[in-house]
Design a protein around this motif. Structure first.
Motif, PDB file in Angstrom:
ATOM      1  N   ILE A 171       0.838  -1.204   0.000  1.00 33.85           N
ATOM      2  CA  ILE A 171       0.000   0.000   0.000  1.00 33.85           C
ATOM      3  C   ILE A 171       0.873   1.253   0.000  1.00 33.85           C
ATOM      4  N   GLU A 172       1.904   1.263   0.821  1.00 40.14           N
ATOM      5  CA  GLU A 172       2.787   2.429   0.896  1.00 40.14           C
ATOM      6  C   GLU A 172       3.495   2.675  -0.432  1.00 40.14           C
TER       7      GLU A 172
ATOM      8  N   HIS B  75      -5.226   2.296   6.437  1.00 39.78           N
ATOM      9  CA  HIS B  75      -4.390   2.440   5.250  1.00 39.78           C
ATOM     10  C   HIS B  75      -5.204   2.234   3.976  1.00 39.78           C
ATOM     11  N   LEU B  76      -6.156   1.314   4.014  1.00 38.97           N
ATOM     12  CA  LEU B  76      -7.025   1.105   2.856  1.00 38.97           C
ATOM     13  C   LEU B  76      -7.917   2.323   2.617  1.00 38.97           C
ATOM     14  N   THR B  77      -8.352   2.944   3.703  1.00 39.79           N
ATOM     15  CA  THR B  77      -9.175   4.157   3.587  1.00 39.79           C
ATOM     16  C   THR B  77      -8.373   5.300   2.984  1.00 39.79           C
ATOM     17  N   LYS B  78      -7.098   5.407   3.373  1.00 41.31           N
ATOM     18  CA  LYS B  78      -6.238   6.478   2.864  1.00 41.31           C
ATOM     19  C   LYS B  78      -6.111   6.443   1.348  1.00 41.31           C
TER      20      LYS B  78
ATOM     21  N   SER C  63      -7.008   4.400  -9.016  1.00 41.89           N
ATOM     22  CA  SER C  63      -7.960   3.898  -8.034  1.00 41.89           C
ATOM     23  C   SER C  63      -7.587   2.462  -7.722  1.00 41.89           C
ATOM     24  N   VAL C  64      -7.804   2.056  -6.476  1.00 41.70           N
ATOM     25  CA  VAL C  64      -7.458   0.705  -6.042  1.00 41.70           C
ATOM     26  C   VAL C  64      -8.727  -0.116  -5.828  1.00 41.70           C
ATOM     27  N   PHE C  65      -8.744  -1.297  -6.439  1.00 41.81           N
ATOM     28  CA  PHE C  65      -9.834  -2.254  -6.247  1.00 41.81           C
ATOM     29  C   PHE C  65      -9.231  -3.530  -5.677  1.00 41.81           C
TER      30      PHE C  65
END
Length: 305
Positions: A22-23, A53-56, A34-36
């Motif tokens: 994620i980082e 972190h997923l919300t960020k 965008s992340v799916f």
């Protein structure tokens, strides 16, 4: 024009390494994405650990089909919510170079994207502590359907593709059974006269650890493992699955690819080794290295292809 990516993560019980991935997405120099995340986990307890972190990154979490990693990635790639210029497969425990999306974008912006195009490349192999072990093999021969039928040179964790390539996936049956999403995608794009771009420069750190579903393809241990798989008939089984999948979507293949596929079927079906060798020669099938092609001949002798 700003090109937008959809980053496609197929997860299964991500316990240790997702945060670093994620980082590395957050640190990309190209920020239009965008992340799916399609999750195949038995429970969603892991989401509590990574929820902040997923919300960020604004990740959209979807329910996976729970029938294996290949189906998880393919179902995610075909999700109707996805509307982007480019799509990038992403593993849950890798680390991306910060320039990955920007540099690959430059490749696509200089090409005609009405043609199906699939990018893939080498990886840097790291251990569970992110210490470099080596690099994935460097392949020098051109990507093609004649190579894709008997070898996958593109790791799914490196793959980026355009809408024309995605449309090929959308045209495939939802319940199509394949060995792996990346190998099938390599076959599909080359078979439909699209282009596969193989990049010798690595942009992904691939983490090799005990929980990996697919190991790093480096060193003599990997060669010995492939020999054992060959002798056990695993490659023959995989080829059977791939051939059946390609016959199911043969309407998407070019006439030349259909001919190559039929010659491969004849190669596998013939009782005589000399006849099998003749059809192999006619088909033009090849692996990327001398040892790989030697293994192919041995496989034909033993009827393990």
């Amino acid at each position: 024009m700003i090109f937008k990516y959809s980053i496609l993560i197929a997860s299964h019980e991500p316990k240790y390494y997702l945060l670093e991935q994620i980082e590395s997405i957050q640190d990309q120099t190209h920020q239009s994405w965008s992340v799916f995340l399609s999750d195949d986990s038995i429970s969603n307890e892991w989401q509590l650990k990574y929820s902040e972190h997923l919300t960020k990154i604004g990740a959209k979490i979807l329910q996976g089909p729970k029938i294996g990693f290949a189906s998880n990635f393919l179902s995610l790639a075909r999700n109707p919510e996805l509307q982007s210029d480019l799509y990038a497969f992403c593993d849950q425990d890798d680390i991306w170079d910060k320039n990955k999306l920007e540099d690959i974008l430059q490749i696509f912006t200089n090409l005609d994207n009405t043609i199906p195009r699939l990018y893939c490349g080498r990886t840097i192999i790291v251990d569970s502590d992110n210490q470099v072990i080596g690099q994935s093999p460097l392949f020098n021969r051109a990507p093609s359907f004649k190579n894709a039928l008997i070898q996958n040179i593109g790791g799914g964790n490196t793959m980026v593709f355009n809408n024309a390539a995605r449309n090929l996936l959308l045209a495939c049956p939802l319940n199509l059974h394949v060995v792996s999403h990346d190998w099938f995608f390599y076959q599909l794009v080359t078979g439909a006269e699209g282009e596969v771009i193989y990049d010798p420069k690595p942009y992904v750190k691939y983490r090799q650890h005990d929980a990996n579903l697919v190991g790093a393809n480096i060193g003599w241990s990997a060669r010995i493992r492939r020999i054992k798989l060959l002798l056990a008939g695993r490659f023959k089984d995989w080829n059977e699955v791939n051939v059946n999948a390609l016959l199911t979507i043969s309407h998407l293949l070019s006439p030349e690819s259909k001919k190559t596929l039929q010659l491969f079927i004849l190669t596998r079906a013939s009782n005589s080794f000399l006849t099998r060798l003749f059809w192999l020669k006619r088909s033009g099938l090849y692996r990327q290295t001398f040892l790989g092609n030697l293994g192919l001949i041995i496989g034909l002798i033993l009827r393990k292809v």
